[in-house]
Motif scaffolding. Sequence first.
Motif, mmCIF file in Angstrom:
data_model
loop_
_atom_site.group_PDB
_atom_site.id
_atom_site.type_symbol
_atom_site.label_atom_id
_atom_site.label_comp_id
_atom_site.label_asym_id
_atom_site.label_seq_id
_atom_site.Cartn_x
_atom_site.Cartn_y
_atom_site.Cartn_z
ATOM 1 N N PHE A 195 13.091 -0.284 1.134
ATOM 2 C CA PHE A 195 12.094 -1.121 1.793
ATOM 3 C C PHE A 195 12.830 -2.168 2.623
ATOM 4 C CE2 PHE A 195 9.996 0.116 -2.311
ATOM 5 C CZ PHE A 195 9.283 1.155 -1.743
ATOM 6 N N LEU A 251 8.659 5.977 2.981
ATOM 7 C CA LEU A 251 8.561 4.691 2.289
ATOM 8 C C LEU A 251 7.369 4.702 1.330
ATOM 9 C CD1 LEU A 251 9.266 2.093 5.127
ATOM 10 C CD2 LEU A 251 10.775 2.770 3.275
ATOM 11 N N ASP A 296 6.893 4.888 8.213
ATOM 12 C CA ASP A 296 7.716 5.974 7.691
ATOM 13 C C ASP A 296 7.080 6.461 6.383
ATOM 14 O OD1 ASP A 296 9.576 7.619 6.604
ATOM 15 O OD2 ASP A 296 11.217 6.164 6.589
ATOM 16 N N SER A 324 7.516 4.534 -2.735
ATOM 17 C CA SER A 324 6.736 3.572 -3.508
ATOM 18 C C SER A 324 5.958 4.279 -4.624
ATOM 19 C CB SER A 324 5.778 2.824 -2.576
ATOM 20 O OG SER A 324 4.964 1.964 -3.313
ATOM 21 N N GLN A 343 12.092 -4.738 4.402
ATOM 22 C CA GLN A 343 11.735 -6.162 4.423
ATOM 23 C C GLN A 343 12.129 -6.861 3.125
ATOM 24 O OE1 GLN A 343 9.763 -3.793 3.484
ATOM 25 N NE2 GLN A 343 8.014 -4.495 2.309
ATOM 26 N N TYR A 373 11.515 -3.036 -7.759
ATOM 27 C CA TYR A 373 10.195 -2.568 -7.311
ATOM 28 C C TYR A 373 9.491 -1.687 -8.349
ATOM 29 C CZ TYR A 373 6.530 -0.913 -4.190
ATOM 30 O OH TYR A 373 5.316 -0.641 -3.630
ATOM 31 N N ARG A 399 12.481 -8.029 14.535
ATOM 32 C CA ARG A 399 13.133 -8.106 13.233
ATOM 33 C C ARG A 399 12.837 -6.857 12.410
ATOM 34 N NH1 ARG A 399 11.563 -10.609 8.729
ATOM 35 N NH2 ARG A 399 9.852 -11.725 9.686
ATOM 36 N N LYS A 405 2.452 -4.267 -0.859
ATOM 37 C CA LYS A 405 3.883 -4.597 -0.867
ATOM 38 C C LYS A 405 4.679 -3.923 0.250
ATOM 39 C CE LYS A 405 4.169 -7.095 -4.661
ATOM 40 N NZ LYS A 405 4.868 -8.372 -4.787
ATOM 41 N N VAL A 406 4.194 -2.773 0.712
ATOM 42 C CA VAL A 406 4.985 -2.028 1.698
ATOM 43 C C VAL A 406 4.267 -1.957 3.047
ATOM 44 C CG1 VAL A 406 6.123 0.158 2.210
ATOM 45 C CG2 VAL A 406 6.043 -0.668 -0.147
ATOM 46 N N PRO A 426 3.278 -5.799 4.774
ATOM 47 C CA PRO A 426 4.367 -6.566 5.412
ATOM 48 C C PRO A 426 5.000 -5.841 6.585
ATOM 49 C CG PRO A 426 4.930 -5.985 3.118
ATOM 50 C CD PRO A 426 3.510 -5.617 3.322
ATOM 51 N N LEU A 427 5.081 -4.510 6.512
ATOM 52 C CA LEU A 427 5.725 -3.780 7.607
ATOM 53 C C LEU A 427 4.780 -3.587 8.789
ATOM 54 C CD1 LEU A 427 7.834 -1.135 5.658
ATOM 55 C CD2 LEU A 427 8.635 -3.180 6.827
ATOM 56 N N ARG A 484 -0.922 -1.274 -4.662
ATOM 57 C CA ARG A 484 0.372 -1.970 -4.658
ATOM 58 C C ARG A 484 1.213 -1.521 -3.457
ATOM 59 N NH1 ARG A 484 4.557 -4.631 -7.429
ATOM 60 N NH2 ARG A 484 6.451 -3.413 -7.584
ATOM 61 N N THR A 485 1.183 -0.225 -3.167
ATOM 62 C CA THR A 485 1.909 0.278 -2.005
ATOM 63 C C THR A 485 1.397 -0.389 -0.736
ATOM 64 O OG1 THR A 485 2.246 2.412 -3.067
ATOM 65 C CG2 THR A 485 2.479 2.352 -0.676
ATOM 66 N N SER A 537 15.895 -2.878 12.463
ATOM 67 C CA SER A 537 16.551 -2.247 11.325
ATOM 68 C C SER A 537 16.413 -0.733 11.391
ATOM 69 C CB SER A 537 15.945 -2.762 10.039
ATOM 70 O OG SER A 537 14.588 -2.406 9.993
ATOM 71 N N TRP A 538 15.295 -0.272 11.957
ATOM 72 C CA TRP A 538 15.117 1.181 12.039
ATOM 73 C C TRP A 538 15.996 1.762 13.121
ATOM 74 C CZ3 TRP A 538 13.312 2.944 7.946
ATOM 75 C CH2 TRP A 538 12.416 2.174 7.201
#
Lengths: 383, 226
Positions: free
Chosen positions: A103, B115, B112, B119, A105, A114, B218, B132-133, B136-137, B128-129, B222-223
């Motif tokens: 992940f 990801l 992606d 999760s 971030q 996690y 930002r 949390k994933v 934010p993305l 939750r996925t 990263s990708w």
Amino acid sequence: MGLVGSEINPPLLAARLRKARSGRTRSSFALDVAIEIPPGITIVFGRSGAGKSTLLDCIAGLLKPDTGRIEIAGEVLLDVDRRIDVPPAKRKIAYVFQSLALFPQMTVEQNVAYGLADMPASERVLRVNSMLEAFRVEQLAKRKADEISGGEQQRVALARSLATSPRVLLLDEPLTALDEGLKKSIMEDLRRWNAAQNIPILYVTHSRAEVDAVGEGVIVLEQGKIISTGRPHEVLDAPRSSALAQASGFDNLFSGVVTELREADGVMRVQLVRGACEIETPLGYAVVGTAVRLAIRAGDILLATERPYGLSARNVIAGRIISLEQRGTMFVAKVAADADGAVVFTVHLTLGAKRALELEVNQPVWLVIKTHSCHVLEDAKIV
Amino acid sequence: MDALILSVRLAACVSLILLLIGMPLAYWLAYWNWRGKFLLEAVVALPLVLPPTVLGFYVLIALGPHGPIGKISEILFHRGLAFTFGGLVFASVLYSLPFTVQPLIASFEGMDRRLLDASALLGASRFRTFAKVILPLSLPGIVTAVVLSFAHTLGEFGVVLMVGGNLPGITRTASIDIYDRVQSMEYAAANRMALVLLIVSFVVLSTVYGVNRRIGRRVWASWAAR
């Protein structure tokens, strides 16, 4: 289908799967396998598109097979007939993708924590720290997952998936992008970790070098079917099909006809289909006139600049170099046999050998091949 | 000035409500596959092509004393929704729906998938996925969705006119106010309001796009680096 070792340790992961492949790729074969994986590392080897990732996705529950059954240590995770299909989140299977899928971030620490959401906070901190230590990334705990190097990301991905105490670990070409030293050190850490946990690990790769480096049980997958299982050197050094031969580095594949059996010597002679080249091979289940396929590793052929005498090798073939090409730290020479220019051998040479022999294109050479370096394949219908 | 404050209040209410409705709707449209999905997609996109007067007309009928929504409102609050701020919010939510949902869908679909798989394999529930994933993305997409629905609501005219009419302090938004002043030849006053609307819209858009771009960089840098 039992693997070496399954007698000593009870098989922990057992799967019988069939899944027709749809869309995306041109190939229209179905994945159709039955495996029993003992604790320890088992390699799934095959060319890209052989169905390796499909197999892992089915075991993890990300893809649903058409029919089949999966169980871990007696607990049924999937039984299509009985309509049992445990979702991925509840299978307790760890899976490290080729892309790792950290992940981006989150910090390294947050990534590893996690999967531990249900754990009390104090215990979670301890577990995260011990995983970071086991895979030697504790100094990166506060760094963002997308700011660390590829090898470090690899270690974090392993730590993250193993922190949850999974019952099975699936690895999809995890180390392909790393250099040899890193690969070795990560594999050592994984082995050390698994010495205590002793879970089945399925390690998917298309690289022969990785099979040798990891070196435990191997399952060879081709067009969705298991074509061979056993120890790497047993399976891959004496390939029984053209597909496997090509996949495991046999650059020379020839069709031929058996012309003579010398049973007392344990050899036979095979005339290559094109032209007059005759090669001595170990005795196979064949009679004179049988069509066979021969596989010879490019690294098993010697080159001589003069006709060699006093050799134990039984096959000495005159030829002419038609191309020389540097590939990394070796040279690949193509040599056409004098008897028939259509028969071309591929030979691997070290840089030093090429220099010492002063090899050049068009130079006459002799190919020297040991009888036991010539492997007779099964798929040409040996009667 | 009252008209401008009303417009900003309306836009803020609408974009907040749309964010709450749009997230589950976009999640559903991005990750679920079912046979009738294309119909819902078409309905969500409808306000993009529909004349505001057509949308406004039907919403007015629905909100009126004989319309289904008007009746429900009568029962619950003992008053109708036509020509009220609430009615205006309702109509604007429909009108700006695609401006929230489309960027969210694009953002969710661009995730992606591995990801999300990772999760799930780590034991996370769908919620939750998402929290949390995915969330934010998807931040750049969410910011875009909010800005577009805010700006779109701020500038709407036809729907407001049909549903809200022109009641000072209740339904008289900035765009109506401008139209009204032009009709009565108060060009200087119209210009003041128009200029304020222009500047406010530009500042809001450029600020948020600037922030969005930094976040975007930002997240996505990263990708690209992989």
